[in-house]
Scaffold this active site. Structure first.
Site, PDB file in Angstrom:
ATOM      1  N   TYR A  22       8.886  -6.005   9.177  1.00  0.00           N
ATOM      2  CA  TYR A  22       7.710  -5.588   9.208  1.00  0.00           C
ATOM      3  C   TYR A  22       7.104  -5.641  10.708  1.00  0.00           C
ATOM      4  O   TYR A  22       6.539  -4.671  11.289  1.00  0.00           O
ATOM      5  CB  TYR A  22       6.777  -6.660   8.443  1.00  0.00           C
ATOM      6  CG  TYR A  22       5.302  -6.082   8.568  1.00  0.00           C
ATOM      7  CD1 TYR A  22       4.788  -5.306   7.609  1.00  0.00           C
ATOM      8  CD2 TYR A  22       4.319  -6.906   9.057  1.00  0.00           C
ATOM      9  CE1 TYR A  22       3.419  -5.171   7.492  1.00  0.00           C
ATOM     10  CE2 TYR A  22       3.042  -6.732   9.191  1.00  0.00           C
ATOM     11  CZ  TYR A  22       2.548  -5.688   8.289  1.00  0.00           C
ATOM     12  OH  TYR A  22       1.086  -5.399   8.221  1.00  0.00           O
TER      13      TYR A  22
ATOM     14  N   GLY B 247      -2.164   4.833   0.495  1.00  0.00           N
ATOM     15  CA  GLY B 247      -2.249   3.585  -0.084  1.00  0.00           C
ATOM     16  C   GLY B 247      -3.833   3.159  -0.235  1.00  0.00           C
ATOM     17  O   GLY B 247      -4.150   2.057  -0.068  1.00  0.00           O
TER      18      GLY B 247
ATOM     19  N   ILE C  93      -7.496  -2.078   2.409  1.00  0.00           N
ATOM     20  CA  ILE C  93      -8.018  -1.339   3.384  1.00  0.00           C
ATOM     21  C   ILE C  93      -7.826   0.153   3.329  1.00  0.00           C
ATOM     22  O   ILE C  93      -8.964   0.900   3.577  1.00  0.00           O
ATOM     23  CB  ILE C  93      -6.991  -1.681   4.636  1.00  0.00           C
ATOM     24  CG1 ILE C  93      -7.350  -3.272   4.829  1.00  0.00           C
ATOM     25  CG2 ILE C  93      -7.280  -0.678   5.687  1.00  0.00           C
ATOM     26  CD1 ILE C  93      -6.071  -3.535   5.883  1.00  0.00           C
TER      27      ILE C  93
ATOM     28  N   ASN D 255      -2.720 -10.208   0.236  1.00  0.00           N
ATOM     29  CA  ASN D 255      -2.641 -11.370   0.773  1.00  0.00           C
ATOM     30  C   ASN D 255      -3.842 -12.575   0.459  1.00  0.00           C
ATOM     31  O   ASN D 255      -3.727 -13.754   0.932  1.00  0.00           O
ATOM     32  CB  ASN D 255      -2.765 -11.553   2.497  1.00  0.00           C
ATOM     33  CG  ASN D 255      -3.883 -10.779   3.098  1.00  0.00           C
ATOM     34  OD1 ASN D 255      -4.924 -10.836   2.250  1.00  0.00           O
ATOM     35  ND2 ASN D 255      -3.908 -10.517   4.206  1.00  0.00           N
TER      36      ASN D 255
ATOM     37  N   ASN E  19      -1.794   4.792   5.805  1.00  0.00           N
ATOM     38  CA  ASN E  19      -2.396   3.155   5.654  1.00  0.00           C
ATOM     39  C   ASN E  19      -1.389   2.561   4.841  1.00  0.00           C
ATOM     40  O   ASN E  19      -1.164   1.190   5.130  1.00  0.00           O
ATOM     41  CB  ASN E  19      -3.617   3.046   5.019  1.00  0.00           C
ATOM     42  CG  ASN E  19      -3.814   1.662   4.562  1.00  0.00           C
ATOM     43  OD1 ASN E  19      -4.417   0.875   5.081  1.00  0.00           O
ATOM     44  ND2 ASN E  19      -3.966   1.714   2.991  1.00  0.00           N
TER      45      ASN E  19
ATOM     46  N   SER F 101      -0.793  -2.977  12.871  1.00  0.00           N
ATOM     47  CA  SER F 101      -0.949  -4.421  12.704  1.00  0.00           C
ATOM     48  C   SER F 101      -0.756  -5.136  14.012  1.00  0.00           C
ATOM     49  O   SER F 101       0.079  -4.820  15.022  1.00  0.00           O
ATOM     50  CB  SER F 101       0.199  -5.068  11.620  1.00  0.00           C
ATOM     51  OG  SER F 101       0.156  -6.540  11.701  1.00  0.00           O
TER      52      SER F 101
ATOM     53  N   LYS G 250       5.828  -2.030  12.591  1.00  0.00           N
ATOM     54  CA  LYS G 250       4.579  -1.777  13.046  1.00  0.00           C
ATOM     55  C   LYS G 250       4.624  -1.389  14.479  1.00  0.00           C
ATOM     56  O   LYS G 250       3.919  -0.646  15.119  1.00  0.00           O
ATOM     57  CB  LYS G 250       3.726  -3.033  12.892  1.00  0.00           C
ATOM     58  CG  LYS G 250       3.328  -3.178  11.356  1.00  0.00           C
ATOM     59  CD  LYS G 250       2.669  -1.833  10.576  1.00  0.00           C
ATOM     60  CE  LYS G 250       2.228  -1.982   9.120  1.00  0.00           C
ATOM     61  NZ  LYS G 250       1.523  -0.962   8.789  1.00  0.00           N
TER      62      LYS G 250
HETATM   63  N1  LIG Z   1      -4.277  -7.159   4.844  1.00  0.00           N
HETATM   64  C1  LIG Z   1      -3.735  -7.321   6.155  1.00  0.00           C
HETATM   65  O1  LIG Z   1      -4.182  -8.714   6.594  1.00  0.00           O
HETATM   66  C2  LIG Z   1      -3.106  -6.520   7.073  1.00  0.00           C
HETATM   67  C3  LIG Z   1      -2.955  -7.203   8.318  1.00  0.00           C
HETATM   68  C4  LIG Z   1      -2.507  -6.115   9.243  1.00  0.00           C
HETATM   69  C5  LIG Z   1      -1.928  -4.890   8.812  1.00  0.00           C
HETATM   70  N2  LIG Z   1      -2.264  -4.356   7.552  1.00  0.00           N
HETATM   71  C6  LIG Z   1      -1.746  -3.180   7.175  1.00  0.00           C
HETATM   72  O2  LIG Z   1      -2.879  -2.347   6.673  1.00  0.00           O
HETATM   73  C7  LIG Z   1      -2.318  -1.510   5.539  1.00  0.00           C
HETATM   74  C8  LIG Z   1      -2.861  -1.836   4.078  1.00  0.00           C
HETATM   75  O3  LIG Z   1      -2.588  -3.151   3.914  1.00  0.00           O
HETATM   76  P1  LIG Z   1      -3.207  -3.879   2.544  1.00  0.00           P
HETATM   77  O4  LIG Z   1      -3.772  -5.347   2.957  1.00  0.00           O
HETATM   78  O5  LIG Z   1      -4.731  -3.061   2.230  1.00  0.00           O
HETATM   79  O6  LIG Z   1      -2.110  -3.543   1.531  1.00  0.00           O
HETATM   80  P2  LIG Z   1      -2.520  -3.666   0.016  1.00  0.00           P
HETATM   81  O7  LIG Z   1      -1.276  -4.242  -0.538  1.00  0.00           O
HETATM   82  O8  LIG Z   1      -3.651  -4.209  -0.537  1.00  0.00           O
HETATM   83  O9  LIG Z   1      -2.557  -2.119  -0.091  1.00  0.00           O
HETATM   84  C9  LIG Z   1      -1.454  -0.985   0.084  1.00  0.00           C
HETATM   85  C10 LIG Z   1      -1.468  -0.209  -0.692  1.00  0.00           C
HETATM   86  O10 LIG Z   1      -0.578   0.904  -0.535  1.00  0.00           O
HETATM   87  C11 LIG Z   1       0.143   1.196  -1.675  1.00  0.00           C
HETATM   88  N3  LIG Z   1       1.538   1.329  -1.684  1.00  0.00           N
HETATM   89  C12 LIG Z   1       2.582   0.531  -1.438  1.00  0.00           C
HETATM   90  N4  LIG Z   1       3.701   1.155  -1.454  1.00  0.00           N
HETATM   91  C13 LIG Z   1       3.513   2.396  -1.746  1.00  0.00           C
HETATM   92  C14 LIG Z   1       4.314   3.589  -1.694  1.00  0.00           C
HETATM   93  N5  LIG Z   1       5.728   3.391  -1.747  1.00  0.00           N
HETATM   94  N6  LIG Z   1       3.870   4.956  -1.836  1.00  0.00           N
HETATM   95  C15 LIG Z   1       2.503   4.944  -1.748  1.00  0.00           C
HETATM   96  N7  LIG Z   1       1.502   3.979  -1.718  1.00  0.00           N
HETATM   97  C16 LIG Z   1       2.156   2.603  -1.814  1.00  0.00           C
HETATM   98  C17 LIG Z   1      -0.127   0.027  -2.616  1.00  0.00           C
HETATM   99  O11 LIG Z   1       0.090   0.598  -4.213  1.00  0.00           O
HETATM  100  C18 LIG Z   1      -1.419  -0.364  -2.266  1.00  0.00           C
HETATM  101  O12 LIG Z   1      -2.439   0.237  -3.198  1.00  0.00           O
HETATM  102  C19 LIG Z   1      -0.770  -1.971   5.553  1.00  0.00           C
HETATM  103  O13 LIG Z   1      -0.272  -1.152   6.392  1.00  0.00           O
HETATM  104  C20 LIG Z   1      -0.568  -3.325   6.150  1.00  0.00           C
HETATM  105  O14 LIG Z   1       0.697  -3.365   6.774  1.00  0.00           O
HETATM  106  C21 LIG Z   1      -2.733  -5.436   6.607  1.00  0.00           C
END
Ligand SMILES: NC(=O)c1ccc[n+]([C@@H]2O[C@H](COP(=O)([O-])OP(=O)(O)OC[C@H]3O[C@@H](n4cnc5c(N)ncnc54)[C@H](O)[C@@H]3O)[C@@H](O)[C@H]2O)c1
Length: 257
Positions: A159, A16, A21, A197, A93, A146, A163
């Site tokens: 979700y 990801g 992140i 988000n 990630n 998370s 997690k």
């Molecule tokens: N943003 C937040 O507030 C938050 C909070 C808690 C946890 N998280 C966790 O952090 C991690 C990253 O979140 P983020 O906000 O950067 O998300 P994001 O959606 O901005 O990025 C996620 C990335 O994963 C890739 N992805 C999605 N499905 C995929 C697949 N099937 N195969 C390969 N890649 C894939 C997407 O293309 C994207 O580039 C996630 O696991 C999310 O659950 C995020």
């Protein structure tokens, strides 16, 4: 920087990694000296991410992969190790979330969420760890979980549950692989401003509730999660395994008064 905080000569895989992140983690690992394999399902954004780290080279490569397919997830660590000659770090990630009321929660979304958030990390950790053990032991696995593993957010049963499962997977791996020097830890973000988000955060009625419940009074940036992930991969964290570091501005302390 202390030599304990550098990753020269190490090869890292980050899923990801095209944005948010994951991109910050890839950039952080690269800045600490690691060679980095960026993995994502979105081709154009992945290419841009690779470019932002200096372009495809001996030190940075992009891998287009849909990790919700088990055979793709399972083959990934081997592909990276073949290309770079070794694998020392794997960061799971990539994640997704569906938003449905529980009474109407679709099985298909539940299964898609678990495929990406739990099964892919299971397969990547298992295959990466085999390579690490064959290399003579050592290595670091980090799973991005998370605060949803601790707090049950509404309309997000899959979700939240996925997690929480990833936290216990992390501890289970740490329990079994410590003997090989392979460490497995988690970082649990609170609210972080990413493409996932950012619009929602600006307009949602829950925004003031989130900020009120966060002792630090603001949400995080991707770098705030990347920093503890990088730390956990460095030799400075060599006695840390099975841990969950919350990068959440204090949200999970609970409100108290
Ligand atoms: N943003 C937040 O507030 C938050 C909070 C808690 C946890 N998280 C966790 O952090 C991690 C990253 O979140 P983020 O906000 O950067 O998300 P994001 O959606 O901005 O990025 C996620 C990335 O994963 C890739 N992805 C999605 N499905 C995929 C697949 N099937 N195969 C390969 N890649 C894939 C997407 O293309 C994207 O580039 C996630 O696991 C999310 O659950 C995020």
């Amino acid at each position: 920087m202390s030599t304990d905080l550098v990753l020269d000569g190490q090869v890292a895989l980050v899923t990801g990694a095209a944005q948010g992140i994951g991109l910050a983690i890839a950039a952080g690992l690269r800045a600490a000296g690691a060679q980095v394999a960026l993995v994502d399902v979105q081709e154009e954004m992945l290419n841009e991410a690779v470019e932002s780290l200096g372009g495809q080279s001996d030190d940075v490569r992009g891998y287009l992969a849909d990790l919700s397919l088990p055979e793709i997830a399972q083959s990934l660590p081997g592909r990276v190790a073949d290309d770079f000659g070794q694998l020392d770090i794997a960061v799971n990630n990539a994640g997704r979330r569906g938003v449905y009321a529980f009474l109407d929660y679709p099985l298909a979304d539940w299964e898609r969420t678990f495929a990406l958030n739990v099964t892919a990390p299971f397969l990547i950790c298992r295959e990466a760890a085999k390579i690490m053990v064959a290399q003579g032991g050592g290595g670091s696995l980090v799973n991005v979980t998370s605060v949803a593993a601790d707090l049950a957010f509404g309309n997000r049963a899959a979700y939240n549950s996925s997690k929480a499962a990833l936290v216990m997977l992390t501890k289970s791996i740490a329990r079994e692989l410590g003997v090989h020097g392979v460490r497995c830890n988690a970082v649990a973000p609170g609210i972080v401003e990413t493409p996932l988000n950012s619009e929602y955060l600006r307009d949602s009625p829950v925004t003031p509730v989130i900020l009120d419940g966060t002792p630090m009074g603001h949400w995080g940036q991707p770098e705030d999660v990347a920093a503890p992930v990088v730390f956990l991969c460095t030799p400075a964290a060599k006695f840390i395994t099975g841990a969950v570091i919350h990068a959440d501005g204090g949200w999970t302390t609970g409100k108290g008064y």
